[in-house]
Design an enzyme around this catalytic site. Structure first.
Site, PDB file in Angstrom:
ATOM      1  N   GLY A   1       6.766  -0.087   3.999  1.00  0.00           N
ATOM      2  CA  GLY A   1       5.488  -0.280   3.333  1.00  0.00           C
ATOM      3  C   GLY A   1       5.683  -0.567   1.861  1.00  0.00           C
ATOM      4  CD  GLU A   2       7.946   1.565  -1.450  1.00  0.00           C
ATOM      5  OE1 GLU A   2       8.998   1.266  -2.047  1.00  0.00           O
ATOM      6  OE2 GLU A   2       7.565   2.739  -1.278  1.00  0.00           O
ATOM      7  N   GLY A   3       4.709  -2.779   0.025  1.00  0.00           N
ATOM      8  CA  GLY A   3       4.877  -4.180  -0.355  1.00  0.00           C
ATOM      9  C   GLY A   3       6.302  -4.666  -0.323  1.00  0.00           C
TER      10      GLY A   3
ATOM     11  CD  GLU B   1       0.884   0.530   2.977  1.00  0.00           C
ATOM     12  OE1 GLU B   1       0.755   1.778   2.854  1.00  0.00           O
ATOM     13  OE2 GLU B   1       1.912   0.004   3.428  1.00  0.00           O
TER      14      GLU B   1
END
Length: 338
Positions: A305-307, A163
């Site tokens: 974050g961001e996978g 995300e």
């Protein structure tokens, strides 16, 4: 057939209608592990991961031919409460960075063999401020959930979720507190770099939001609508669509896990096909892992974050299957068993 929900109330009964782990395939994978040229159990969690993959891909010898990584991005009305050290414009700018290939997730997805898709969810239309009212209407939440589901490649062998959204560490802490109880301060961390004053604003905003939306307790759809964001709803939709297609999922860190964990409120079994890629350095994540009975694949002190942590964990899953499928059995190698 593409997975979709007709209403948020469907969450309450969905677990019984979705595929379960294939016990026969898991048993076959376990038998193969015990026949390979190694002492039983000596590869530790690699063996467990191979068995997990077998159970959800419904084959004793699963392989990863296609891995999909999805990053959902959203903007949040709670930023009006001063909970974010960076302006919301950064969400748009980071989406452009993902699309240009310049972020950490791009490198980690590429090196671990995942096809990356970035889904921006109405960034020009932030959700509502949950201290003043619900973050989303039921219809808006359902739309985001189904957009997440529609983004899943049902032909993939594994799905990585991440995300992006300025302010969404506050959203994640609010979702975790609403789902599992405890005071806001138990779930709140620095996120993208909040100082002590910023953390105090987060705690205050979450406490007010929890009080305003106390009636949502125990109802996954109501919690997600009241306190979540579009990217959190999309993550839930992607988790469910993956389950319908028997695609195992690797969740990222605190924010991604907190989003998916709303499904745990509806039924803990809805997360049975999910691994958690890593234990985030964000302090609420370990509490969340304990609440959902999930053991992370990696512990690398990451909190980007961001996978990124999920994509890194994909390499471990690939390694587990390489050993599972590529090693010789005692019989094939002509090695005597004890």
């Amino acid at each position: 057939m593409t997975f979709a929900l007709a209403s948020l109330d469907d969450l309450k009964t969905l677990a019984a209608r979705l595929p379960a782990a294939d016990a026969e395939a898991a048993a076959g994978a376990r038998a193969r592990q015990n026949s390979l040229t190694k002492p039983p159990g000596s590869l530790g969690r690699l063996e467990e991961i191979a068995e997990f993959m077998a159970a959800w891909r419904a084959t004793a010898r699963p392989e990863i031919w296609q891995a999909q990584a999805l990053v959902f991005a959203g903007n949040h009305g709670i930023c009006a409460q001063g909970v974010n050290p960076y302006p919301q414009e950064v969400t748009v700018q980071m989406v452009a960075n993902f699309q240009a290939g310049g972020a950490a997730i791009n490198q980690l997805a590429r090196v671990n063999g995942a096809d990356l898709d970035v889904i921006a969810l109405d960034l020009d239309r932030p959700t509502g401020d949950f201290t003043q009212g619900p973050a989303m209407s039921a219809d808006d939440c359902l739309d985001a959930l189904n957009r997440g589901a529609a983004a899943v490649n049902e032909g993939a062998d594994i799905l990585i979720l991440g995300e992006m959204g300025i302010g969404n560490s506050t959203v994640a802490a609010a979702l975790a507190a609403a789902s599992f109880g405890g005071g806001a301060a138990e779930w709140v961390g620095p996120g993208t770099g909040s100082d002590q004053a910023g953390i105090a604003r987060k705690v205050d905003a979450i406490e007010r939001g929890l009080m305003l939306h106390a009636g949502a307790k125990g109802d996954a759809g109501a919690i997600l609508s009241a306190l979540g964001g579009r990217e959190q709803a999309a993550i839930c939709g992607a988790v469910l669509a993956a389950r319908a297609a028997r695609v195992p999922v690797i969740l990222d860190g605190f924010i991604c896990t907190a989003a998916a964990a709303v499904l745990h409120v509806a039924d803990p079994a809805l997360l049975d096909h999910c691994l958690v890629g890593h234990a985030s350095a964000e302090p609420g994540h370990r509490k969340l892992l304990a609440a959902t009975a999930k053991r992370p694949v990696l512990e690398f002190d990451m909190r980007l974050g961001e996978g990124s942590g999920a994509a890194l964990a994909l390499g471990i899953v690939r390694a587990a299957l390489a050993c599972h499928n590529g090693m010789a059995t005692f019989g094939e190698a002509g090695v005597s068993e004890a």
